[in-house]
Design a protein around this motif. Structure first.
Motif, PDB file in Angstrom:
ATOM      1  N   VAL A 160     -12.760  48.631-123.097  1.00  0.00           N
ATOM      2  CA  VAL A 160     -12.927  48.279-124.513  1.00  0.00           C
ATOM      3  C   VAL A 160     -12.431  49.449-125.355  1.00  0.00           C
ATOM      4  CG1 VAL A 160     -14.580  47.708-126.323  1.00  0.00           C
ATOM      5  CG2 VAL A 160     -14.852  46.739-124.021  1.00  0.00           C
ATOM      6  N   ILE A 161     -11.440  49.186-126.218  1.00  0.00           N
ATOM      7  CA  ILE A 161     -10.794  50.251-126.978  1.00  0.00           C
ATOM      8  C   ILE A 161     -10.769  49.902-128.464  1.00  0.00           C
ATOM      9  CG2 ILE A 161      -8.703  51.653-127.235  1.00  0.00           C
ATOM     10  CD1 ILE A 161      -7.939  50.834-124.380  1.00  0.00           C
ATOM     11  N   PRO A 162     -11.684  50.452-129.257  1.00  0.00           N
ATOM     12  CA  PRO A 162     -11.597  50.290-130.712  1.00  0.00           C
ATOM     13  C   PRO A 162     -10.517  51.199-131.276  1.00  0.00           C
ATOM     14  CG  PRO A 162     -13.468  51.679-130.151  1.00  0.00           C
ATOM     15  CD  PRO A 162     -12.845  51.258-128.848  1.00  0.00           C
ATOM     16  N   LEU A 163      -9.856  50.765-132.336  1.00  0.00           N
ATOM     17  CA  LEU A 163      -8.762  51.585-132.857  1.00  0.00           C
ATOM     18  C   LEU A 163      -8.548  51.343-134.337  1.00  0.00           C
ATOM     19  CD1 LEU A 163      -5.713  49.803-133.103  1.00  0.00           C
ATOM     20  CD2 LEU A 163      -6.569  49.329-130.804  1.00  0.00           C
ATOM     21  N   LEU A 164      -7.976  52.341-134.971  1.00  0.00           N
ATOM     22  CA  LEU A 164      -7.597  52.263-136.380  1.00  0.00           C
ATOM     23  C   LEU A 164      -6.330  53.081-136.571  1.00  0.00           C
ATOM     24  CD1 LEU A 164      -8.199  51.452-139.341  1.00  0.00           C
ATOM     25  CD2 LEU A 164      -9.544  53.559-139.525  1.00  0.00           C
ATOM     26  N   ASN A 165      -5.220  52.388-136.851  1.00  0.00           N
ATOM     27  CA  ASN A 165      -3.934  53.053-137.120  1.00  0.00           C
ATOM     28  C   ASN A 165      -3.513  53.995-135.993  1.00  0.00           C
ATOM     29  OD1 ASN A 165      -3.834  51.732-139.623  1.00  0.00           O
ATOM     30  ND2 ASN A 165      -4.844  53.413-140.685  1.00  0.00           N
ATOM     31  N   GLU A 166      -3.326  53.402-134.802  1.00  0.00           N
ATOM     32  CA  GLU A 166      -2.913  54.193-133.636  1.00  0.00           C
ATOM     33  C   GLU A 166      -1.642  53.605-133.013  1.00  0.00           C
ATOM     34  OE1 GLU A 166      -4.174  56.943-132.826  1.00  0.00           O
ATOM     35  OE2 GLU A 166      -6.235  57.003-133.581  1.00  0.00           O
TER      36      GLU A 166
ATOM     37  N   GLY B  10     -15.732  49.388-139.100  1.00  0.00           N
ATOM     38  CA  GLY B  10     -16.344  50.538-138.452  1.00  0.00           C
ATOM     39  C   GLY B  10     -16.330  50.424-136.935  1.00  0.00           C
ATOM     40  N   LYS B  11     -16.432  51.587-136.303  1.00  0.00           N
ATOM     41  CA  LYS B  11     -16.328  51.654-134.842  1.00  0.00           C
ATOM     42  C   LYS B  11     -17.476  50.932-134.147  1.00  0.00           C
ATOM     43  CE  LYS B  11     -15.571  54.953-131.073  1.00  0.00           C
ATOM     44  NZ  LYS B  11     -15.372  56.384-130.718  1.00  0.00           N
ATOM     45  N   SER B  12     -18.669  51.005-134.692  1.00  0.00           N
ATOM     46  CA  SER B  12     -19.811  50.340-134.053  1.00  0.00           C
ATOM     47  C   SER B  12     -19.607  48.834-133.995  1.00  0.00           C
ATOM     48  CB  SER B  12     -21.106  50.660-134.814  1.00  0.00           C
ATOM     49  OG  SER B  12     -21.458  52.009-134.678  1.00  0.00           O
ATOM     50  N   GLN B  13     -19.126  48.267-135.093  1.00  0.00           N
ATOM     51  CA  GLN B  13     -18.872  46.822-135.126  1.00  0.00           C
ATOM     52  C   GLN B  13     -17.743  46.449-134.152  1.00  0.00           C
ATOM     53  OE1 GLN B  13     -21.689  47.599-137.350  1.00  0.00           O
ATOM     54  NE2 GLN B  13     -19.866  48.568-138.179  1.00  0.00           N
ATOM     55  N   ALA B  14     -16.746  47.323-134.038  1.00  0.00           N
ATOM     56  CA  ALA B  14     -15.654  47.066-133.097  1.00  0.00           C
ATOM     57  C   ALA B  14     -16.167  47.070-131.662  1.00  0.00           C
ATOM     58  CB  ALA B  14     -14.555  48.114-133.277  1.00  0.00           C
TER      59      ALA B  14
ATOM     60  N   ASP C  66     -27.820  46.377-129.279  1.00  0.00           N
ATOM     61  CA  ASP C  66     -27.205  45.955-130.540  1.00  0.00           C
ATOM     62  C   ASP C  66     -26.616  47.181-131.225  1.00  0.00           C
ATOM     63  OD1 ASP C  66     -26.436  44.602-132.802  1.00  0.00           O
ATOM     64  OD2 ASP C  66     -28.449  44.467-133.649  1.00  0.00           O
ATOM     65  N   VAL C  67     -25.296  47.299-131.172  1.00  0.00           N
ATOM     66  CA  VAL C  67     -24.610  48.437-131.781  1.00  0.00           C
ATOM     67  C   VAL C  67     -24.197  48.029-133.183  1.00  0.00           C
ATOM     68  CG1 VAL C  67     -22.779  50.147-131.512  1.00  0.00           C
ATOM     69  CG2 VAL C  67     -23.724  49.010-129.490  1.00  0.00           C
ATOM     70  N   ASN C  68     -24.761  48.686-134.204  1.00  0.00           N
ATOM     71  CA  ASN C  68     -24.457  48.307-135.574  1.00  0.00           C
ATOM     72  C   ASN C  68     -24.419  49.542-136.460  1.00  0.00           C
ATOM     73  OD1 ASN C  68     -27.267  48.699-136.881  1.00  0.00           O
ATOM     74  ND2 ASN C  68     -27.700  47.419-135.096  1.00  0.00           N
ATOM     75  N   GLY C  69     -24.043  49.316-137.714  1.00  0.00           N
ATOM     76  CA  GLY C  69     -23.952  50.441-138.649  1.00  0.00           C
ATOM     77  C   GLY C  69     -22.956  51.470-138.167  1.00  0.00           C
TER      78      GLY C  69
ATOM     79  N   LYS D 298     -27.203  38.149-137.703  1.00  0.00           N
ATOM     80  CA  LYS D 298     -26.088  37.838-138.578  1.00  0.00           C
ATOM     81  C   LYS D 298     -24.924  38.747-138.241  1.00  0.00           C
ATOM     82  CE  LYS D 298     -24.797  37.460-143.463  1.00  0.00           C
ATOM     83  NZ  LYS D 298     -25.254  37.636-144.858  1.00  0.00           N
ATOM     84  N   LYS D 299     -23.756  38.172-138.111  1.00  0.00           N
ATOM     85  CA  LYS D 299     -22.593  38.991-137.766  1.00  0.00           C
ATOM     86  C   LYS D 299     -22.269  39.968-138.890  1.00  0.00           C
ATOM     87  CE  LYS D 299     -19.995  36.610-134.216  1.00  0.00           C
ATOM     88  NZ  LYS D 299     -18.636  36.220-133.782  1.00  0.00           N
ATOM     89  N   ARG D 300     -21.895  41.176-138.471  1.00  0.00           N
ATOM     90  CA  ARG D 300     -21.606  42.237-139.433  1.00  0.00           C
ATOM     91  C   ARG D 300     -20.114  42.503-139.539  1.00  0.00           C
ATOM     92  NH1 ARG D 300     -25.974  43.267-136.417  1.00  0.00           N
ATOM     93  NH2 ARG D 300     -24.677  44.198-134.823  1.00  0.00           N
ATOM     94  N   TYR D 301     -19.305  41.570-139.052  1.00  0.00           N
ATOM     95  CA  TYR D 301     -17.861  41.738-139.149  1.00  0.00           C
ATOM     96  C   TYR D 301     -17.215  40.353-139.120  1.00  0.00           C
ATOM     97  CZ  TYR D 301     -18.674  41.276-134.121  1.00  0.00           C
ATOM     98  OH  TYR D 301     -19.117  40.844-132.889  1.00  0.00           O
ATOM     99  N   LEU D 302     -15.973  40.273-139.583  1.00  0.00           N
ATOM    100  CA  LEU D 302     -15.224  39.019-139.580  1.00  0.00           C
ATOM    101  C   LEU D 302     -13.945  39.224-138.782  1.00  0.00           C
ATOM    102  CD1 LEU D 302     -15.597  38.013-143.336  1.00  0.00           C
ATOM    103  CD2 LEU D 302     -16.840  37.073-141.386  1.00  0.00           C
ATOM    104  N   ILE D 303     -13.714  38.328-137.831  1.00  0.00           N
ATOM    105  CA  ILE D 303     -12.529  38.411-136.971  1.00  0.00           C
ATOM    106  C   ILE D 303     -11.416  37.559-137.561  1.00  0.00           C
ATOM    107  CG2 ILE D 303     -11.601  37.860-134.693  1.00  0.00           C
ATOM    108  CD1 ILE D 303     -14.381  38.471-133.536  1.00  0.00           C
ATOM    109  N   LYS D 304     -10.259  38.167-137.724  1.00  0.00           N
ATOM    110  CA  LYS D 304      -9.114  37.462-138.282  1.00  0.00           C
ATOM    111  C   LYS D 304      -8.301  36.763-137.197  1.00  0.00           C
ATOM    112  CE  LYS D 304      -5.042  38.169-141.198  1.00  0.00           C
ATOM    113  NZ  LYS D 304      -4.258  39.164-141.984  1.00  0.00           N
ATOM    114  N   ASP D 305      -8.158  37.401-136.025  1.00  0.00           N
ATOM    115  CA  ASP D 305      -7.310  36.844-134.971  1.00  0.00           C
ATOM    116  C   ASP D 305      -7.779  37.357-133.623  1.00  0.00           C
ATOM    117  OD1 ASP D 305      -5.338  35.409-133.794  1.00  0.00           O
ATOM    118  OD2 ASP D 305      -3.662  36.642-134.518  1.00  0.00           O
ATOM    119  N   GLU D 306      -7.477  36.593-132.552  1.00  0.00           N
ATOM    120  CA  GLU D 306      -7.804  37.012-131.209  1.00  0.00           C
ATOM    121  C   GLU D 306      -6.620  36.703-130.295  1.00  0.00           C
ATOM    122  OE1 GLU D 306     -11.333  35.048-129.909  1.00  0.00           O
ATOM    123  OE2 GLU D 306     -12.676  36.238-131.178  1.00  0.00           O
ATOM    124  N   LEU D 307      -6.518  37.485-129.223  1.00  0.00           N
ATOM    125  CA  LEU D 307      -5.450  37.301-128.239  1.00  0.00           C
ATOM    126  C   LEU D 307      -6.052  37.185-126.844  1.00  0.00           C
ATOM    127  CD1 LEU D 307      -2.950  40.051-129.466  1.00  0.00           C
ATOM    128  CD2 LEU D 307      -2.704  37.581-129.789  1.00  0.00           C
TER     129      LEU D 307
END
Length: 315
Positions: A6-12, A71-75, A169-172, A304-313
């Protein structure tokens, strides 16, 4: 399936292909069945396009794209939810975590019986002033507060038995404290492994002093949740009793003094003890109400979900 990475990422965008190839080589040379789940946490570069390209070439690559940066926790939460492996490996996408560590991390879960294993970047290539020293201070405070004896809470390279990731439950911004969340949930067999730390090859660090400050604030939160999260009345009720007892003590003293010791002295309302008694009893009552409200919210809360998914692969 053996392993989910599992690899969370932002601008990599620069590191993704190299990281994928490195992980794939490690998995294939060790004959693991695996999946790589990239979670794009609202990147503004071409990271998602590269993940799409990788998923077309390699069916083991899966992707989740958030609508924006949550955020990384939600990812991590989203990745844990989709992961199907017996062992879940988390790592950062900036090539500072070494995929060569994966086989040993897997072995410590499957053969040595750990619930989770946290990496320890004993030798770091970060700036001593801006990140290394603050990290040591932060880890010391986390050990003392949580009772979890790890040297590096914030290392992104960790391995988990699947039962751990499905029951926490990983949040915040609680990704720093996943070992504490695991311990609180009952997974107490937590290990540590010294891992290699690579110098950052592309881009810039996402770490700043604001994250350092937020880390300590989250540490207070996780301490409170681990101690009183399931019984808020135990804290607020005790404080309420203490404050009310102080107020009642002053009131009792004023009453005895006025009735028997000094009946012709000053009016009770002219004495400072009266206002101390009044204030402390009001505060005590408020603590009680806060405890009751906390218990009610705890029993009636809905997930309650704390994030919204736009697309999945490939999921």
């Amino acid at each position: 399936m053996n392993i989910s990475v599992v690899i969370p990422l932002l601008n990599e965008q620069e590191s993704l292909k190299e990281l994928h190839d490195w992980i794939a080589n490690v998995m294939q040379s060790n004959h693991f069945s695996y999946e790589i789940i990239f979670i794009d946490d609202g990147s503004t570069d071409d990271s998602w396009k590269i993940i799409q390209q990788l998923s077309k070439k390699d069916s083991n690559v899966k992707g989740i794209k958030f609508l924006k940066n949550f955020g990384k926790s939600q990812a991590l939460h989203a990745g844990f939810d989709k992961a199907q492996g017996d062992v879940i490996i988390t790592m950062d996408a900036d090539l500072q975590d070494n995929p060569e560590e994966i086989p040993e991390l897997y072995d410590m879960i499957i053969n040595e019986g750990f619930d989770m294993v946290s990496g320890w970047k004993k030798k770091r290539y970060d700036s001593v002033i801006s990140k290394n020293l603050p990290s040591k201070l932060f880890n010391w405070a986390a050990r003392k507060t949580s009772g979890v004896k790890l040297h590096d809470f914030n290392c992104g390279l960790k391995s988990y038995h699947k039962d751990v990731t499905k029951n926490i439950d990983v949040n915040g911004e609680m990704h720093r404290y996943i070992p504490v969340l695991a311990k609180t949930a009952g997974f107490t067999n937590i290990g540590e492994k010294v891992v290699k730390h690579q110098a950052r090859k592309y881009g810039e660090t996402k770490f700043g002093m604001d994250r350092f400050i937020h880390g300590f604030l989250d540490l207070i939160t996780i301490w409170f949740i681990s101690r009183f999260g399931k019984r808020p009345m135990h804290l607020f009720g005790a404080l309420g009793v203490l404050m009310f007892a102080i107020g009642f003590g002053f009131s009792f003293y004023l009453g005895i003094d006025k009735l028997f010791l000094n009946p012709y002295g000053r009016l009770i309302t002219q004495r400072p003890q009266f206002y101390i008694a009044l204030a402390t009893m009001i505060i005590g009552t408020q603590f009680f109400v806060a405890g009751f409200l906390g218990e009610i919210i705890l029993r009636s809360k809905q997930d309650k979900k704390r994030y919204l998914i736009k697309d999945e692969l490939n999921l």
